[in-house]
Write a protein that holds these residues in place. Structure first.
Motif, PDB file in Angstrom:
ATOM      1  N   GLY A  79      41.415  85.210  69.111  1.00  0.00           N
ATOM      2  CA  GLY A  79      42.358  86.108  68.432  1.00  0.00           C
ATOM      3  C   GLY A  79      43.813  85.928  68.804  1.00  0.00           C
ATOM      4  O   GLY A  79      44.646  86.761  68.471  1.00  0.00           O
ATOM      5  N   CYS A  80      44.157  84.826  69.518  1.00  0.00           N
ATOM      6  CA  CYS A  80      45.558  84.680  69.942  1.00  0.00           C
ATOM      7  C   CYS A  80      46.464  84.297  68.775  1.00  0.00           C
ATOM      8  O   CYS A  80      47.681  84.345  68.898  1.00  0.00           O
ATOM      9  N   THR A  81      45.879  83.883  67.654  1.00  0.00           N
ATOM     10  CA  THR A  81      46.699  83.425  66.539  1.00  0.00           C
ATOM     11  C   THR A  81      45.931  83.531  65.226  1.00  0.00           C
ATOM     12  O   THR A  81      44.695  83.581  65.231  1.00  0.00           O
ATOM     13  N   ASP A  82      46.679  83.544  64.114  1.00  0.00           N
ATOM     14  CA  ASP A  82      46.006  83.474  62.805  1.00  0.00           C
ATOM     15  C   ASP A  82      46.230  82.094  62.177  1.00  0.00           C
ATOM     16  O   ASP A  82      46.021  81.906  60.993  1.00  0.00           O
ATOM     17  N   ALA A  83      46.687  81.137  62.976  1.00  0.00           N
ATOM     18  CA  ALA A  83      46.935  79.791  62.459  1.00  0.00           C
ATOM     19  C   ALA A  83      46.229  78.772  63.354  1.00  0.00           C
ATOM     20  O   ALA A  83      46.477  78.719  64.560  1.00  0.00           O
ATOM     21  N   TYR A  84      45.319  78.015  62.785  1.00  0.00           N
ATOM     22  CA  TYR A  84      44.612  77.023  63.598  1.00  0.00           C
ATOM     23  C   TYR A  84      44.093  75.885  62.730  1.00  0.00           C
ATOM     24  O   TYR A  84      44.040  75.988  61.502  1.00  0.00           O
ATOM     25  N   ARG A  85      43.731  74.798  63.409  1.00  0.00           N
ATOM     26  CA  ARG A  85      43.127  73.659  62.701  1.00  0.00           C
ATOM     27  C   ARG A  85      41.641  73.955  62.525  1.00  0.00           C
ATOM     28  O   ARG A  85      40.877  73.994  63.503  1.00  0.00           O
ATOM     29  N   LEU A  86      41.242  74.146  61.305  1.00  0.00           N
ATOM     30  CA  LEU A  86      39.835  74.432  61.025  1.00  0.00           C
ATOM     31  C   LEU A  86      39.005  73.158  61.106  1.00  0.00           C
ATOM     32  O   LEU A  86      37.937  73.128  61.715  1.00  0.00           O
TER      33      LEU A  86
ATOM     34  N   VAL B  69      41.805  70.254  57.719  1.00  0.00           N
ATOM     35  CA  VAL B  69      42.125  71.533  57.059  1.00  0.00           C
ATOM     36  C   VAL B  69      42.758  72.446  58.100  1.00  0.00           C
ATOM     37  O   VAL B  69      42.183  72.683  59.167  1.00  0.00           O
ATOM     38  N   ASP B  70      43.969  72.912  57.798  1.00  0.00           N
ATOM     39  CA  ASP B  70      44.647  73.867  58.674  1.00  0.00           C
ATOM     40  C   ASP B  70      44.682  75.219  57.991  1.00  0.00           C
ATOM     41  O   ASP B  70      44.875  75.307  56.768  1.00  0.00           O
ATOM     42  N   LYS B  71      44.504  76.259  58.801  1.00  0.00           N
ATOM     43  CA  LYS B  71      44.501  77.621  58.253  1.00  0.00           C
ATOM     44  C   LYS B  71      45.745  78.335  58.755  1.00  0.00           C
ATOM     45  O   LYS B  71      46.002  78.388  59.963  1.00  0.00           O
ATOM     46  N   TYR B  72      46.535  78.826  57.816  1.00  0.00           N
ATOM     47  CA  TYR B  72      47.735  79.599  58.149  1.00  0.00           C
ATOM     48  C   TYR B  72      47.566  80.978  57.539  1.00  0.00           C
ATOM     49  O   TYR B  72      47.869  81.173  56.352  1.00  0.00           O
ATOM     50  N   GLY B  73      47.038  81.910  58.286  1.00  0.00           N
ATOM     51  CA  GLY B  73      46.794  83.252  57.751  1.00  0.00           C
ATOM     52  C   GLY B  73      45.875  83.156  56.544  1.00  0.00           C
ATOM     53  O   GLY B  73      44.761  82.627  56.631  1.00  0.00           O
ATOM     54  N   ASP B  74      46.368  83.617  55.398  1.00  0.00           N
ATOM     55  CA  ASP B  74      45.540  83.638  54.183  1.00  0.00           C
ATOM     56  C   ASP B  74      45.627  82.337  53.389  1.00  0.00           C
ATOM     57  O   ASP B  74      45.136  82.271  52.256  1.00  0.00           O
ATOM     58  N   TYR B  75      46.279  81.324  53.944  1.00  0.00           N
ATOM     59  CA  TYR B  75      46.491  80.077  53.192  1.00  0.00           C
ATOM     60  C   TYR B  75      45.857  78.895  53.923  1.00  0.00           C
ATOM     61  O   TYR B  75      45.775  78.884  55.156  1.00  0.00           O
ATOM     62  N   LEU B  76      45.430  77.920  53.144  1.00  0.00           N
ATOM     63  CA  LEU B  76      44.822  76.720  53.732  1.00  0.00           C
ATOM     64  C   LEU B  76      45.586  75.485  53.257  1.00  0.00           C
ATOM     65  O   LEU B  76      46.039  75.431  52.107  1.00  0.00           O
ATOM     66  N   VAL B  77      45.714  74.509  54.159  1.00  0.00           N
ATOM     67  CA  VAL B  77      46.314  73.231  53.783  1.00  0.00           C
ATOM     68  C   VAL B  77      45.299  72.149  54.074  1.00  0.00           C
ATOM     69  O   VAL B  77      44.772  72.073  55.191  1.00  0.00           O
ATOM     70  N   MET B  78      44.965  71.373  53.069  1.00  0.00           N
ATOM     71  CA  MET B  78      44.018  70.277  53.316  1.00  0.00           C
ATOM     72  C   MET B  78      44.709  68.932  53.197  1.00  0.00           C
ATOM     73  O   MET B  78      45.695  68.787  52.465  1.00  0.00           O
ATOM     74  N   GLN B  79      44.197  67.981  53.981  1.00  0.00           N
ATOM     75  CA  GLN B  79      44.779  66.654  54.011  1.00  0.00           C
ATOM     76  C   GLN B  79      43.630  65.659  53.952  1.00  0.00           C
ATOM     77  O   GLN B  79      42.741  65.691  54.807  1.00  0.00           O
ATOM     78  N   SER B  80      43.652  64.803  52.946  1.00  0.00           N
ATOM     79  CA  SER B  80      42.606  63.781  52.842  1.00  0.00           C
ATOM     80  C   SER B  80      43.216  62.431  53.186  1.00  0.00           C
ATOM     81  O   SER B  80      44.288  62.092  52.700  1.00  0.00           O
TER      82      SER B  80
END
Ligand SMILES: C[S@@+](CC[C@H](N)C(=O)[O-])C[C@H]1O[C@@H](n2cnc3c(N)ncnc32)[C@H](O)[C@@H]1O
Length: 391
Positions: free
Chosen positions: A95-102, A115-126
């Motif tokens: 719970g130290c953050t809402d942003a992490y590498r999923l 896939v990185d998670k930033y709060g309610d948003y996701l960024v994917m990289q292929s």
């Protein structure tokens, strides 16, 4: 989706028994039922299916393994992977953050995908044709697990070129705002997903930001290659006496200023400096700073340029070591995967020797826990650093 059949050479059984997620072209006897590069495949030893993955006949890494068994790669399979990673990452980060590498590619058993998670948003990289082909299934599975407000694809890694793929940036689901604010150990950070570097933020440095802050009180600090000054903010909160954040990018320093504002911290005189670090370091006085951070961008992505990268790392480290005050701390990093920790230590050895300084290695530094690696695969161990005490 039809699966290709990849037959391994019987003598290359270790390609499977050592559980490496990469199978090189030399281990392959034949590829049958093949339609296109990036196609899903069953990996066979004789008649037995020993693994499932995807194949690219154009690249030296011919197969990337998704599972060491005969499985169906579908939305359910991906959902289970995403859920497994979420459980692991959230339990480790407590719970130290809402942003992490999923998803950290091979480290999370999905080679080619980040896939990185930033709060309610996701960024994917292929980074592979295989993951490009799975894009729709990945989206469906991510939406099922997270119900995100938006998913952005930001696929621009250098390895895409090897696979003959163009860079891609596109919104795949929902909407992506210009700014997202995430929290990490009580600090707020602005993330520019659309325009920022990497997938938007340097998640990998989370624990190192804390370690640096622990040693910052009362020091005169220089934060080189600062990007959005997250390391600087940690030091400000910890009571650093003087701080200069340096970056070549105007956009990075604007983000840095925004981060100060978000945390109610007013920058001091000269706290943000737009400059080339190499030049800046050459011009600073001796014995002024007693804490220096060097966190440069990747100096090499190809074997051809490793020697130039070694020279580059040596030069900036030697200059910093020459200038730093006695009793000073140097936090130095390399995010070039082709420069491993052993080589990085060697570079620092020569830098210290040529700077004529006595240097103690206080501790090795690594990417944080959400960038865990597979024990069977060292290749995606890219970030390494050293905390050095300079006598
Ligand atoms: C790895 S990032 C730094 C990440 C940062 N330490 C953090 O934790 O967020 C590298 C940064 O170096 C900057 N940069 C690249 N070349 C530079 C140069 N020659 N001089 C100064 N900054 C440079 C980039 O703009 C980028 O912000």
């Amino acid at each position: 989706m039809e699966y290709a059949d990849v037959y391994l050479k019987p003598k290359r059984r270790e390609a499977i028994s050592e559980k490496s997620p990469w199978i090189f072209s030399g281990a392959i006897e034949a590829v049958r039922e093949f339609d296109e590069d990036g196609q899903l495949c069953r990996i066979r030893l004789g008649d037995d299916v020993v693994a499932t993955g995807y194949v690219n006949t154009q690249t030296n890494i011919a197969v990337r393994v998704l599972e060491f068994a005969d499985v169906q790669v579908n939305v359910d399979f991906l959902r289970r992977r995403f859920e497994e990673s979420r459980r692991m990452k959230e339990s480790l980060l407590q719970g130290c953050t809402d942003a992490y590498r999923l998803i950290h590619a091979e480290g999370d058993r999905l080679p080619g995908l980040v896939v990185d998670k930033y709060g309610d948003y996701l960024v994917m990289q292929s980074s592979t044709a295989g993951i490009d082909n799975l894009r729709e299934l990945i989206m469906e599975a991510l939406v099922a697990v997270f119900q995100p407000k938006g998913i952005l694809e930001k696929s621009s890694s250098t390895s895409r070129k090897t696979e003959g793929l163009e860079s891609v940036q596109q919104v795949l689901h929902g909407e992506i705002p210009e700014e997202i604010v995430v929290e990490e150990y009580g600090m707020k950070y602005a993330v520019d997903l659309l325009g920022g570097q990497k997938t938007g933020f340097f998640l990998d440095q989370r624990e190192n930001r804390r370690i640096i802050a622990q040693h910052a009180q009362g020091r005169t600090a220089l934060n080189c290659y600062c990007y959005s000054a997250t390391m600087g903010l940690g030091m400000r909160q910890a009571g650093v006496a003087t701080l200069h954040n340096v970056d070549l990018s105007e956009g990075a320093l604007e983000l840095a200023a925004r981060n100060y504002e978000l945390n109610g911290i007013a920058p001091g005189d000269g706290e943000f400096q737009e400059a080339d670090v190499k030049k800046f370091l050459g011009e600073i006085p001796k014995d002024f700073y007693d804490l220096i951070i060097l966190d440069p961008p990747k100096f090499t992505a190809s074997k051809r340029t490793v020697n130039a990268a070694i020279k580059g790392y040596k030069h900036i480290n030697m200059t910093a070591l020459r200038k730093i005050k006695s009793g000073g701390l140097l936090f130095t990093f390399s995010c070039s995967g082709l420069v491993d920790m052993e080589l990085f230590r060697k570079i620092l050895f020569y830098a210290a020797k040529d700077a004529g300084r006595d240097v103690r290695v206080v501790r090795p530094l690594h990417a944080d826990v959400d960038h865990a690696l597979s024990i069977y695969h060292r290749e995606n161990e890219y970030l390494k650093g050293l905390m050095l005490y300079v006598l």
